[in-house]
Design a protein around this motif. Structure first.
Motif, mmCIF file in Angstrom:
data_model
loop_
_atom_site.group_PDB
_atom_site.id
_atom_site.type_symbol
_atom_site.label_atom_id
_atom_site.label_comp_id
_atom_site.label_asym_id
_atom_site.label_seq_id
_atom_site.Cartn_x
_atom_site.Cartn_y
_atom_site.Cartn_z
ATOM 1 N N THR A 413 20.685 17.114 -37.642
ATOM 2 C CA THR A 413 19.449 16.609 -37.050
ATOM 3 C C THR A 413 19.619 15.160 -36.612
ATOM 4 N N TYR A 445 11.907 20.609 -32.549
ATOM 5 C CA TYR A 445 12.924 21.031 -33.507
ATOM 6 C C TYR A 445 12.288 21.799 -34.674
ATOM 7 N N GLN A 449 13.001 25.934 -36.213
ATOM 8 C CA GLN A 449 13.586 26.148 -37.535
ATOM 9 C C GLN A 449 13.314 27.545 -38.082
ATOM 10 N N ILE A 456 11.572 19.327 -40.677
ATOM 11 C CA ILE A 456 12.285 18.154 -40.179
ATOM 12 C C ILE A 456 11.317 16.986 -40.057
#
Length: 726
Positions: A413, A445, A449, A456
């Motif tokens: 990340t 993002y 997931q 995140i």
């Protein structure tokens, strides 16, 4: 009198034909001495092109001076296409035609003076020949440049297709062999007759590469040929082999530098032929051009990929080498990901270190030093990062961030966010807008997931420093405040320095969405010390945050002049043992670009002012001793100012900055950004930005609160660069 001149020139043209070889020799020597790279040593092609050019010129003189129907000599057109394929610049091509015009005209006038005694007739003929010569040269040059541009466009489309195909086809799995074979297949489809991929045997065993690693034993992981069964390859798939220490592949492995080689049938190198029977077989295939490219990912040399040509007659160019380096670098990352897939913590730590800047170039805005210290926790390294990003206008972005969490996901990340920050920084967004977009990236993002993975989140401090105005702009997304150490006044009786923490409104961490970020600006004295860091530097189980900040202030107050030594002092003072959290530290000392490095002019929004802008630029270059850059710079300034007048809004301002490069900037009040477009044959405009892109190393647009700035950057000769000691 006119008819006498025409008759004289027709007669002269016929009399000059036997002496045309002299003109060809004159032109040949001029081109070989002044622009040897245009033909890359191909004397036959150069002689043919010049011969056709001279014949065409004498035909014009002999048959009535009508140049409207003239077609460029085929050899000249083919030479221009070949020059475009080799990545040559259009300015060199234009320079060639200026040389040709000058020498052809001078030779013709000298010869005419010997063919008649009537000075009045010679003078009239000289005037007519001069006029015809310029029109003749312009028409020929235009057709040749058109062919050059067509070939460049074709090459660009082919390059984009190559990159697109490689991106889509390489790295589809976490399998080393399959990824290597995908690289070989893409190479065969686009650029090679034989592709071989060799990886270091030590890398495949998971040992990595260091000073003790054997860099000689390789294993042939993949290969592919246009010939069925790869008969043109000496080594079989999955076989181990070595290269002699003095061979080109061994040198490429040792240095990490790619090589472009030209081979002859009589001189095939020993590393390529192998045993005598293989050597005889390979000679029959006629290998003539090779690209040797190391596979390097995240600072690690994995092996070699080699591209060979024997069926394709055109040799590789420098442009081809750059392209395959780009493809190979991408493939190397995929291969490295695959081989490290089962080693999560080792992979995360290696990824973390490789994604941080290994070397920050000398910048006119700041002097920097940095450290990254991974934690000692068994659960894995975190996602701390820092970055120093050069921006347009000699500015620089200083970034530090921290991804919440640990392990491979946090490191991955971090890499994605650092890439996103660099991408957003490349379009010159203000700090608050950049963090707003980065917040959207993190939210996206999160949507990608897996359901059971940790959400995140990250903090980030993004700052921009302008060495011309001395303005430091900051915006924080949940990140700790930086420290600013003012320089000690030269007349100060006390050596103590003031350590301040800017009164910065701290926004929410990235990933929450819907909350604003704010930009704060400060004017920095020259020589200010800036400290950007992650919370692992000041937070610890053994002390609270206030105590950590107090220790930081004490260490900064005692920091030595060397930033590298200052980094070591801060880490030794605040983290005497192994840290419990990752730490990223970035120190920067501000510099100022003085008035002797910057020139600014306010211009009215009037097309007539373009010539004045060119004059300003020319005069400033003379002051800086950069007259050699006048031609390209005046063209760039002319196009940028014209673009601002035609499509922008006043007020308009031209600024030139001389640092390690020469920067031309044009400010206007319009927010509309320009873009390259393909001009049609009869369009009167549309080629300005294409010309700027050809002349400049880099160009772009950045938006400001008041409008936009279009900028172009050119390199300076090494002996003219002022360096960064400003």
């Amino acid at each position: 009198m006119v008819s006498d001149v025409d008759a004289f020139l027709r007669s002269a043209a016929r009399r000059l034909e036997p002496r045309a070889e002299k003109l060809i020799d004159v032109l040949f020597e001029g081109f070989r001495s002044e622009i040897p790279g245009l033909w890359e040593g191909d004397d036959t092609a150069l002689t043919l092109s010049l011969s056709e050019h001279v014949t065409c010129w004498l035909d014009v003189l002999e048959h009535g001076f009508d140049v409207t129907a003239i077609r460029a000599p085929p050899a000249a057109v083919e030479s221009a296409r070949g020059f475009a394929q080799r990545g040559g610049q259009v300015s060199e091509l234009l320079h060639a035609y200026r040389i040709g015009l000058a020498r052809t005209l001078q030779w013709t006038l000298d010869e005419l003076a010997q063919l008649a005694e009537n000075s009045e007739l010679i003078s009239a003929a000289a005037i007519k020949v001069s006029a015809v010569a310029f029109e003749f040269n312009d028409r020929i040059a235009k057709q040749v440049i058109d062919a050059y541009q067509e070939e460049r466009e074709r090459r660009l489309q082919w390059r984009l297709s190559f990159i697109k195909g490689a991106t889509a086809r390489i790295g589809t799995t976490f399998d080393v062999t399959r990824t290597s074979q995908e690289l070989a297949s893409v190479g065969i489809d686009y650029i090679a007759d034989l592709v071989t991929v060799d990886l270091l045997d030590s890398v495949l065993r998971g040992e990595g590469t260091d000073s003790s690693t054997d860099l000689s034993t390789l294993r042939r992981i993949a290969q592919q040929s246009v010939l069925e069964g790869c008969p043109d390859s000496v080594v079989g798939s999955d076989e181990t082999h070595t290269y002699p220490q003095d061979s080109e592949p061994a040198r490429a492995l040792a240095t990490g530098s790619a090589l472009r080689l030209h081979l002859t049938a009589a001189d095939v190198p020993a590393w390529l032929t192998g045993p005598p029977d293989h050597g005889r077989a390979l000679s029959a295939y006629g290998f003539h051009s090779v690209l040797v490219v190391p596979l390097c990912a995240r600072g690690t040399t994995l092996g070699l990929v080699q591209f060979f040509r024997h069926r394709t007659p055109v040799p590789y160019s420098d442009d081809d080498l750059l392209l395959v380096q780009e493809i190979a670098s991408r493939a190397a990352v995929y291969i490295d990901n695959a081989r490290r897939y089962t080693h999560q913590r080792s992979t995360a730590l290696t990824l973390q270190r490789s994604l941080l800047p290994h070397h920050v170039p000398e910048l006119p805005a700041v002097e920097t030093a940095s450290r990254y210290l991974p934690c000692g926790a068994h659960q894995g390294v975190g996602g701390d990062w820092y970055d120093v990003i050069p921006l347009s206008g000699a500015r620089v972005a200083l970034v530090v961030g921290d991804v919440i969490g640990r392990g491979l996901q946090a490191s991955a990340t971090m890499g994605r966010l650092r890439t996103a920050v660099r991408t957003l920084a490349d379009i010159d967004l203000p700090p608050d807008e950049l963090l707003t977009h980065l917040d959207d990236v993190v939210i996206r993002y999160q949507g990608e997931q897996e359901p059971d993975t940790d959400e995140i989140s990250a903090t980030c401090l993004y700052t921009v420093y302008d060495p011309v105005s001395r303005i430091w702009s900051l915006s924080s997304a949940g990140h700790v405040m930086p420290a600013v150490v003012a320089p000690v006044a030269t007349d100060s009786v006390s050596p103590s320095r003031t350590v301040d923490f800017p009164d910065l409104p701290i926004g929410p961490p990235l990933g929450l969405g819907g909350f604003p970020f704010e930009t704060t600006q400060f004017e920095l004295p020259e020589g200010s010390l800036l400290a950007l860091y992650t919370d692992g530097l000041i937070e610890d189980r053994a002390r609270d945050t206030d105590a950590g900040i107090a220790q930081l202030c004490d260490a900064l107050d005692q920091a030595p002049a060397s930033l590298e030594d200052a980094c070591d002092l801060l880490l030794a003072t605040l983290l005497p043992g192994r840290p419990s959290d990752d730490v990223a530290l970035l120190l920067a000392r501000s510099r100022v670009l003085g008035a002797d490095h910057v020139a600014t002019w306010d211009l009215p929004s009037d097309p007539a002012i373009v010539s004045d802008a060119r004059t300003h630029a020319h005069e400033q270059l003379a002051i800086w001793g950069l007259e050699d850059a006048a031609f390209a710079t005046e063209l760039i300034v002319s196009e940028l100012v014209t673009n601002a007048i035609r499509y922008g809004k006043g007020p308009i301002r031209l600024r030139m900055i001389r640092q390690a490069t020469l920067i031309c900037e044009v400010f206007d009040a319009s927010s509309t950004a320009p873009h390259l477009r393909r001009a049609r044959t009869f369009d009167e405009g549309g080629r300005g930005l294409l010309l700027v892109a050809q002349l400049a190393d880099r160009w772009g647009t950045r938006h400001t609160r008041e409008g936009k700035v279009i900028w172009a950057e050119q390199p300076l000769p090494a002996d003219r660069s002022p360096g960064t000691g400003l």
